[in-house]
Design an enzyme around this catalytic site. Structure first.
Site, PDB file in Angstrom:
ATOM      1  N   LYS A   1       0.809  -1.220   0.000  1.00  0.00           N
ATOM      2  CA  LYS A   1       0.000   0.000   0.000  1.00  0.00           C
ATOM      3  C   LYS A   1       0.848   1.278   0.000  1.00  0.00           C
ATOM      4  O   LYS A   1       0.500   2.254  -0.646  1.00  0.00           O
ATOM      5  CB  LYS A   1      -0.950   0.016   1.192  1.00  0.00           C
ATOM      6  CG  LYS A   1      -2.062  -1.017   1.078  1.00  0.00           C
ATOM      7  CD  LYS A   1      -2.995  -0.917   2.252  1.00  0.00           C
ATOM      8  CE  LYS A   1      -4.015  -2.037   2.212  1.00  0.00           C
ATOM      9  NZ  LYS A   1      -4.951  -1.961   3.331  1.00  0.00           N
TER      10      LYS A   1
ATOM     11  N   LEU B   1       8.927   3.155  18.127  1.00  0.00           N
ATOM     12  CA  LEU B   1       8.220   4.356  18.595  1.00  0.00           C
ATOM     13  C   LEU B   1       8.372   5.548  17.645  1.00  0.00           C
ATOM     14  O   LEU B   1       7.519   6.434  17.605  1.00  0.00           O
ATOM     15  CB  LEU B   1       8.693   4.717  20.004  1.00  0.00           C
ATOM     16  CG  LEU B   1       8.208   3.743  21.081  1.00  0.00           C
ATOM     17  CD1 LEU B   1       8.780   4.097  22.433  1.00  0.00           C
ATOM     18  CD2 LEU B   1       6.688   3.707  21.157  1.00  0.00           C
TER      19      LEU B   1
ATOM     20  N   ALA C   1       1.672   1.195  13.969  1.00  0.00           N
ATOM     21  CA  ALA C   1       1.833   2.546  13.413  1.00  0.00           C
ATOM     22  C   ALA C   1       2.290   2.451  11.955  1.00  0.00           C
ATOM     23  O   ALA C   1       2.997   3.313  11.459  1.00  0.00           O
ATOM     24  CB  ALA C   1       2.837   3.342  14.251  1.00  0.00           C
TER      25      ALA C   1
ATOM     26  N   GLY D   1     -12.088  -7.591  10.951  1.00  0.00           N
ATOM     27  CA  GLY D   1     -12.143  -6.569   9.897  1.00  0.00           C
ATOM     28  C   GLY D   1     -12.895  -6.988   8.639  1.00  0.00           C
ATOM     29  O   GLY D   1     -12.765  -6.325   7.606  1.00  0.00           O
TER      30      GLY D   1
HETATM   31  P1  ATR Z   1       0.718  -2.544   7.299  1.00  0.00           P
HETATM   32  O1  ATR Z   1       0.655  -1.889   5.975  1.00  0.00           O
HETATM   33  O2  ATR Z   1      -0.037  -3.840   7.413  1.00  0.00           O
HETATM   34  O3  ATR Z   1       0.436  -1.644   8.448  1.00  0.00           O
HETATM   35  P2  ATR Z   1       3.477  -2.268   7.961  1.00  0.00           P
HETATM   36  O4  ATR Z   1       3.459  -0.876   7.457  1.00  0.00           O
HETATM   37  O5  ATR Z   1       4.655  -3.130   7.677  1.00  0.00           O
HETATM   38  O6  ATR Z   1       2.245  -3.062   7.407  1.00  0.00           O
HETATM   39  O7  ATR Z   1       3.190  -2.238   9.526  1.00  0.00           O
HETATM   40  C1  ATR Z   1       3.085  -3.396  10.278  1.00  0.00           C
HETATM   41  C2  ATR Z   1       2.784  -3.008  11.707  1.00  0.00           C
HETATM   42  O8  ATR Z   1       2.746  -4.198  12.511  1.00  0.00           O
HETATM   43  C3  ATR Z   1       3.835  -2.113  12.315  1.00  0.00           C
HETATM   44  O9  ATR Z   1       3.247  -1.252  13.230  1.00  0.00           O
HETATM   45  C4  ATR Z   1       4.757  -3.138  12.989  1.00  0.00           C
HETATM   46  O10 ATR Z   1       5.522  -2.637  14.055  1.00  0.00           O
HETATM   47  P3  ATR Z   1       6.946  -1.942  13.739  1.00  0.00           P
HETATM   48  O11 ATR Z   1       6.648  -0.623  13.096  1.00  0.00           O
HETATM   49  O12 ATR Z   1       7.585  -1.806  15.057  1.00  0.00           O
HETATM   50  O13 ATR Z   1       7.666  -2.889  12.809  1.00  0.00           O
HETATM   51  C5  ATR Z   1       3.722  -4.087  13.543  1.00  0.00           C
HETATM   52  N1  ATR Z   1       4.280  -5.403  13.843  1.00  0.00           N
HETATM   53  C6  ATR Z   1       4.689  -6.333  12.960  1.00  0.00           C
HETATM   54  N2  ATR Z   1       5.170  -7.437  13.620  1.00  0.00           N
HETATM   55  C7  ATR Z   1       5.053  -7.170  14.948  1.00  0.00           C
HETATM   56  C8  ATR Z   1       5.369  -7.882  16.144  1.00  0.00           C
HETATM   57  N3  ATR Z   1       5.902  -9.115  16.114  1.00  0.00           N
HETATM   58  N4  ATR Z   1       5.113  -7.282  17.343  1.00  0.00           N
HETATM   59  C9  ATR Z   1       4.567  -6.038  17.396  1.00  0.00           C
HETATM   60  N5  ATR Z   1       4.245  -5.316  16.301  1.00  0.00           N
HETATM   61  C10 ATR Z   1       4.476  -5.856  15.092  1.00  0.00           C
END
Ligand code: ATR
Length: 281
Positions: A68, A155, A129, A239
């Site tokens: 996306k 963060l 995020a 969802g």
């Molecule tokens: P999307 O488009 O689905 O939001 P993304 O932009 O890659 O995909 O974001 C994935 C989200 O899931 C992020 O917030 C990610 O945290 P980080 O920014 O710290 O990477 C979170 N996420 C993925 N794996 C995770 C895990 N094992 N524990 C906590 N958060 C996770």
């Protein structure tokens, strides 16, 4: 009549219900459609398939995880809500322009309305995020919550969102660890990709009290986030409704007609529970 051509690009894509939803809308409105779901291995392939789609007269593209963010670069015009989200889930092809838009936020808001979930003056917790959260946050703010807490492993991504909106009294952030000292939330929305990866989620009991838990993902099995929430007596929703409503908005963008979604919610839930997609293709 000439068939309209639309694709959905993502990785993984096999689980996607988008082909069923779009076929349903087009059939109901007597429009002939060829809808193809493509598993896109990398960005190079995404670009190549996009060019193919434009060349062969496609009218639009749906984009899903994990492209996306990247797909915004395929557009030469981007609408306001996609600019804020920094991501698109819909690309509209017309003679002179390739428009990028995101319908995720609208999809979520319509689903919350359908489920009679109100956010006005409520304490909201958003998990994640990334792209999913960025795509919905503006629309959530429009519903007038008292506070929105962002929690993420990284963060810095929370800080970026907060700086972008400049609403420091309303949007706050903290680490997962810091949640153990927080009061309960009225609504918790999971926008992490944990649901897809089926990883465990580490949350604390104290954040639940008559809470509504909503996972932006859907699955025939309950996600770990919803499982944990249910154990803590939250009302839980996945969802699937958002998926239907965002697709309806995409249909509107492409055809200028709002499709009816009411019956589809039940049909698709049954379909997901029975794991019997083939019947509907
Ligand atoms: P999307 O488009 O689905 O939001 P993304 O932009 O890659 O995909 O974001 C994935 C989200 O899931 C992020 O917030 C990610 O945290 P980080 O920014 O710290 O990477 C979170 N996420 C993925 N794996 C995770 C895990 N094992 N524990 C906590 N958060 C996770």
């Amino acid at each position: 009549m000439k068939k309209k051509i639309i694709c959905v690009f993502g990785k993984p894509i096999n689980h996607s219900l988008s082909p069923i939803i779009h076929n349903y809308f087009y059939k109901k409105n007597n429009i002939s459609l060829y809808y193809k779901a493509l598993n896109i291995k990398n960005k190079k392939m995404l670009k190549k398939e996009w060019i193919n789609l434009v060349k062969c007269g496609g009218i639009g593209l749906n984009v899903t995880v994990p492209y996306k963010h990247y797909a915004i670069k395929l557009a030469n015009k981007v609408c306001y809500r996609a600019k804020i989200a920094g991501a698109v889930n819909t690309l509209i092809i017309n003679k002179t322009n390739l428009y990028g838009d995101t319908t995720d936020g609208v999809g979520l808001i319509r689903d919350l309305k359908r489920l009679k979930i109100k956010l006005l003056n409520k304490r909201i917790l958003l998990l994640g995020a990334g792209g999913a959260i960025n795509s919905i946050i503006q629309q959530l703010l429009d519903l007038g919550p008292k506070k929105i807490y962002l929690v993420n492993r990284t963060l810095l991504k929370c800080k970026e969102i907060i700086n972008r909106f400049n609403l420091k009294n309303i949007i706050k952030f903290c680490s997962y660890e810091a949640l153990k000292n927080k009061k309960s939330f009225d609504v918790i929305i999971n926008g992490t990709s944990l649901s897809i990866k089926k990883d465990k989620i580490s949350l604390y009991k104290n954040i639940f009290k008559k809470t509504i838990a909503y996972d932006l993902m859907y699955s025939n099995l309950m996600t770990n986030f919803l499982l944990f929430s249910k154990l803590n007596k939250a009302k839980i929703y996945d969802g699937l409704g958002m998926l239907i409503e965002q697709a309806a908005e995409t249909y509107f963008l492409l055809n200028n007609i709002h499709p009816k979604t009411k019956n589809l919610h039940k049909t698709l839930r049954n379909l997901l529970n029975n794991n019997d997609k083939k019947k509907y293709y």
